[in-house]
Design a protein around this motif. Structure first.
Motif, PDB file in Angstrom:
ATOM      1  N   TYR A  93       0.852  -1.177   0.000  1.00  0.00           N
ATOM      2  CA  TYR A  93       0.000   0.000   0.000  1.00  0.00           C
ATOM      3  C   TYR A  93       0.895   1.237   0.000  1.00  0.00           C
ATOM      4  O   TYR A  93       1.890   1.291   0.724  1.00  0.00           O
ATOM      5  CB  TYR A  93      -0.912   0.003   1.232  1.00  0.00           C
ATOM      6  CG  TYR A  93      -1.675  -1.295   1.372  1.00  0.00           C
ATOM      7  CD1 TYR A  93      -1.095  -2.390   1.999  1.00  0.00           C
ATOM      8  CD2 TYR A  93      -2.949  -1.435   0.847  1.00  0.00           C
ATOM      9  CE1 TYR A  93      -1.758  -3.596   2.104  1.00  0.00           C
ATOM     10  CE2 TYR A  93      -3.628  -2.631   0.952  1.00  0.00           C
ATOM     11  CZ  TYR A  93      -3.026  -3.714   1.566  1.00  0.00           C
ATOM     12  OH  TYR A  93      -3.692  -4.905   1.653  1.00  0.00           O
ATOM     13  N   VAL A 153       3.452   0.600   3.037  1.00  0.00           N
ATOM     14  CA  VAL A 153       3.168  -0.468   3.995  1.00  0.00           C
ATOM     15  C   VAL A 153       3.073  -1.759   3.197  1.00  0.00           C
ATOM     16  O   VAL A 153       2.355  -1.821   2.195  1.00  0.00           O
ATOM     17  CB  VAL A 153       1.840  -0.225   4.749  1.00  0.00           C
ATOM     18  CG1 VAL A 153       1.500  -1.425   5.632  1.00  0.00           C
ATOM     19  CG2 VAL A 153       1.916   1.031   5.592  1.00  0.00           C
ATOM     20  N   VAL A 154       3.768  -2.795   3.620  1.00  0.00           N
ATOM     21  CA  VAL A 154       3.664  -4.074   2.917  1.00  0.00           C
ATOM     22  C   VAL A 154       2.655  -4.960   3.634  1.00  0.00           C
ATOM     23  O   VAL A 154       2.401  -4.809   4.833  1.00  0.00           O
ATOM     24  CB  VAL A 154       5.029  -4.779   2.791  1.00  0.00           C
ATOM     25  CG1 VAL A 154       5.984  -3.922   1.983  1.00  0.00           C
ATOM     26  CG2 VAL A 154       5.608  -5.128   4.145  1.00  0.00           C
ATOM     27  N   ASP A 168       2.690  -4.011   9.309  1.00  0.00           N
ATOM     28  CA  ASP A 168       1.725  -2.921   9.425  1.00  0.00           C
ATOM     29  C   ASP A 168       2.365  -1.579   9.745  1.00  0.00           C
ATOM     30  O   ASP A 168       1.681  -0.590   9.875  1.00  0.00           O
ATOM     31  CB  ASP A 168       0.641  -3.248  10.452  1.00  0.00           C
ATOM     32  CG  ASP A 168       1.201  -3.505  11.832  1.00  0.00           C
ATOM     33  OD1 ASP A 168       0.403  -3.714  12.757  1.00  0.00           O
ATOM     34  OD2 ASP A 168       2.441  -3.499  11.983  1.00  0.00           O
ATOM     35  N   ILE A 189       4.431   1.808   8.887  1.00  0.00           N
ATOM     36  CA  ILE A 189       4.610   2.656   7.716  1.00  0.00           C
ATOM     37  C   ILE A 189       6.097   2.950   7.545  1.00  0.00           C
ATOM     38  O   ILE A 189       6.781   3.336   8.493  1.00  0.00           O
ATOM     39  CB  ILE A 189       3.840   3.977   7.876  1.00  0.00           C
ATOM     40  CG1 ILE A 189       2.333   3.713   8.016  1.00  0.00           C
ATOM     41  CG2 ILE A 189       4.107   4.871   6.678  1.00  0.00           C
ATOM     42  CD1 ILE A 189       1.529   4.980   8.239  1.00  0.00           C
ATOM     43  N   TYR A 192      -0.201   2.902  17.129  1.00  0.00           N
ATOM     44  CA  TYR A 192       1.207   3.036  16.774  1.00  0.00           C
ATOM     45  C   TYR A 192       1.790   4.293  17.419  1.00  0.00           C
ATOM     46  O   TYR A 192       1.073   5.265  17.659  1.00  0.00           O
ATOM     47  CB  TYR A 192       1.355   3.182  15.244  1.00  0.00           C
ATOM     48  CG  TYR A 192       0.679   2.098  14.455  1.00  0.00           C
ATOM     49  CD1 TYR A 192      -0.670   2.193  14.150  1.00  0.00           C
ATOM     50  CD2 TYR A 192       1.389   0.988  14.015  1.00  0.00           C
ATOM     51  CE1 TYR A 192      -1.307   1.198  13.427  1.00  0.00           C
ATOM     52  CE2 TYR A 192       0.753  -0.013  13.290  1.00  0.00           C
ATOM     53  CZ  TYR A 192      -0.584   0.105  13.002  1.00  0.00           C
ATOM     54  OH  TYR A 192      -1.211  -0.889  12.283  1.00  0.00           O
ATOM     55  N   TYR A 209       5.114   6.790  16.412  1.00  0.00           N
ATOM     56  CA  TYR A 209       6.200   7.133  15.502  1.00  0.00           C
ATOM     57  C   TYR A 209       6.904   8.352  16.088  1.00  0.00           C
ATOM     58  O   TYR A 209       6.326   9.091  16.897  1.00  0.00           O
ATOM     59  CB  TYR A 209       5.653   7.518  14.121  1.00  0.00           C
ATOM     60  CG  TYR A 209       5.017   6.397  13.338  1.00  0.00           C
ATOM     61  CD1 TYR A 209       3.716   5.989  13.593  1.00  0.00           C
ATOM     62  CD2 TYR A 209       5.725   5.757  12.327  1.00  0.00           C
ATOM     63  CE1 TYR A 209       3.127   4.957  12.862  1.00  0.00           C
ATOM     64  CE2 TYR A 209       5.147   4.731  11.581  1.00  0.00           C
ATOM     65  CZ  TYR A 209       3.852   4.345  11.860  1.00  0.00           C
ATOM     66  OH  TYR A 209       3.282   3.325  11.123  1.00  0.00           O
ATOM     67  N   PHE A 219       9.054   4.658  12.534  1.00  0.00           N
ATOM     68  CA  PHE A 219       8.210   3.767  13.321  1.00  0.00           C
ATOM     69  C   PHE A 219       8.885   3.412  14.639  1.00  0.00           C
ATOM     70  O   PHE A 219      10.081   3.120  14.681  1.00  0.00           O
ATOM     71  CB  PHE A 219       7.955   2.499  12.505  1.00  0.00           C
ATOM     72  CG  PHE A 219       7.342   1.369  13.272  1.00  0.00           C
ATOM     73  CD1 PHE A 219       8.109   0.296  13.694  1.00  0.00           C
ATOM     74  CD2 PHE A 219       5.987   1.371  13.574  1.00  0.00           C
ATOM     75  CE1 PHE A 219       7.550  -0.762  14.382  1.00  0.00           C
ATOM     76  CE2 PHE A 219       5.419   0.321  14.272  1.00  0.00           C
ATOM     77  CZ  PHE A 219       6.200  -0.747  14.676  1.00  0.00           C
ATOM     78  N   GLU A 241       4.809  -5.240  17.196  1.00  0.00           N
ATOM     79  CA  GLU A 241       6.118  -5.057  16.568  1.00  0.00           C
ATOM     80  C   GLU A 241       6.783  -3.827  17.163  1.00  0.00           C
ATOM     81  O   GLU A 241       6.101  -2.890  17.558  1.00  0.00           O
ATOM     82  CB  GLU A 241       5.969  -4.879  15.052  1.00  0.00           C
ATOM     83  CG  GLU A 241       7.286  -4.846  14.301  1.00  0.00           C
ATOM     84  CD  GLU A 241       7.118  -4.784  12.798  1.00  0.00           C
ATOM     85  OE1 GLU A 241       5.977  -4.854  12.310  1.00  0.00           O
ATOM     86  OE2 GLU A 241       8.153  -4.656  12.103  1.00  0.00           O
ATOM     87  N   GLN A 300      -5.518   2.755  13.587  1.00  0.00           N
ATOM     88  CA  GLN A 300      -5.976   2.106  12.368  1.00  0.00           C
ATOM     89  C   GLN A 300      -7.203   1.278  12.700  1.00  0.00           C
ATOM     90  O   GLN A 300      -7.319   0.742  13.797  1.00  0.00           O
ATOM     91  CB  GLN A 300      -4.854   1.217  11.849  1.00  0.00           C
ATOM     92  CG  GLN A 300      -5.146   0.431  10.601  1.00  0.00           C
ATOM     93  CD  GLN A 300      -3.934  -0.385  10.214  1.00  0.00           C
ATOM     94  OE1 GLN A 300      -2.893   0.159   9.848  1.00  0.00           O
ATOM     95  NE2 GLN A 300      -4.056  -1.682  10.296  1.00  0.00           N
ATOM     96  N   GLN A 350      -3.812  -3.215   7.586  1.00  0.00           N
ATOM     97  CA  GLN A 350      -3.355  -2.391   6.472  1.00  0.00           C
ATOM     98  C   GLN A 350      -4.366  -1.321   6.051  1.00  0.00           C
ATOM     99  O   GLN A 350      -4.291  -0.793   4.952  1.00  0.00           O
ATOM    100  CB  GLN A 350      -2.984  -3.235   5.240  1.00  0.00           C
ATOM    101  CG  GLN A 350      -1.617  -3.851   5.360  1.00  0.00           C
ATOM    102  CD  GLN A 350      -1.684  -5.189   6.044  1.00  0.00           C
ATOM    103  OE1 GLN A 350      -2.553  -5.985   5.761  1.00  0.00           O
ATOM    104  NE2 GLN A 350      -0.770  -5.417   6.975  1.00  0.00           N
ATOM    105  N   GLN A 406      -3.630   4.510   8.372  1.00  0.00           N
ATOM    106  CA  GLN A 406      -3.339   4.979   9.717  1.00  0.00           C
ATOM    107  C   GLN A 406      -3.584   6.486   9.780  1.00  0.00           C
ATOM    108  O   GLN A 406      -3.112   7.237   8.940  1.00  0.00           O
ATOM    109  CB  GLN A 406      -1.882   4.679  10.084  1.00  0.00           C
ATOM    110  CG  GLN A 406      -1.602   3.184  10.183  1.00  0.00           C
ATOM    111  CD  GLN A 406      -0.171   2.877  10.579  1.00  0.00           C
ATOM    112  OE1 GLN A 406       0.510   3.677  11.202  1.00  0.00           O
ATOM    113  NE2 GLN A 406       0.294   1.690  10.204  1.00  0.00           N
TER     114      GLN A 406
END
Lengths: 114, 114
Positions: free
Chosen positions: A33, A95-96, A100, A102, B33, B35, B45, B56, B95, B100, B103
């Motif tokens: 994405y 984002v893959v 999740d 970015i 998240y 960042y 991130f 993560e 999110q 995905q 965000q």
């Protein structure tokens, strides 16, 4: 590894000119994405657009348009008839699917001169 | 339109002090998240959080950092013993239900460590 490259560090154009911000991404994933965010001088991150890897259709939203080309791994952003309020830092991001977080590019600082 | 909020907007602290940055995500968001953005640099991130646990974390997110969602609404980032290099803008993001999804970011907390 994933990577987003915004080669243009800073761009200045005169108001009403068109300007294109370049973005090149790298990923081995087939599902991903792409995003553009705007960061005005006030500092917040404003979501502009999201594109998934299966949708190569270009998009236009008012003065903004985006050109997604998988063949060149690029997701460029064009502002038509720029305005002073468009002055900001613009971040391209990725984002893959199996992740999740970015991955942001370094950003392009855009100055629109009156 | 619902939005992510963050408090405080600015925080100045002495090196070695603990700080807690607070975020209230959009109510129907499930993924959260943090960042950070060091001045003039790209957004990086730190950590993702889902179902009340870290899903993560990046290399930046060392033992000095922790996150929690103590009351089901607030989402906090704690830095136990701040260092000069922790000075940055910290963004919270949330999110929705599906992985995905886009965000959405809060306005950020600018942390200055002296």
């Amino acid at each position: 590894a994933q990577k987003v490259t915004q080669a243009q560090t800073e761009i200045s154009v005169v108001e009403k000119e068109d300007v294109t911000l370049d973005c090149v991404y790298e990923t081995r994933d087939t599902t991903y994405y792409l995003f553009w965010y705007k960061q005005p001088p006030s500092g917040e991150l404003v979501f502009l657009i999201r594109r998934n890897s299966f949708d190569e259709q270009n998009e236009i939203s008012g003065r903004y348009s985006w050109n997604f080309q998988k063949s060149t791994s690029s997701f460029n952003f064009t502002i038509t008839a720029s305005q002073v309020v468009d002055s900001a830092v613009y971040f391209c991001a990725l984002v893959v699917h199996r992740d999740d977080k970015i991955i942001f590019g370094k950003g392009t600082r855009l100055h629109i001169l009156p | 339109e619902p939005e992510v909020t963050q408090t405080p907007s600015h925080q100045v602290t002495q090196m070695g002090q603990e700080v807690i940055l607070r975020c209230v995500p959009i109510s129907n968001h499930l993924y959260f998240y943090w960042y950070r953005q060091i001045l003039g640099q790209k957004v990086e991130f730190l950590v993702s959080f889902y179902n009340n646990e870290i899903s993560e974390k990046s290399e930046i997110f060392d033992d000095q950092f922790s996150v929690e969602r103590p009351d089901g609404s607030n989402f906090t980032l704690k830095i136990r013993s701040t260092k000069l290099e922790d000075s940055a803008m910290y963004f919270c993001a949330g999110q929705g239900l599906a992985a995905q999804e886009t965000q959405y970011f809060g306005p950020g907390t600018r942390l200055l460590v002296l």
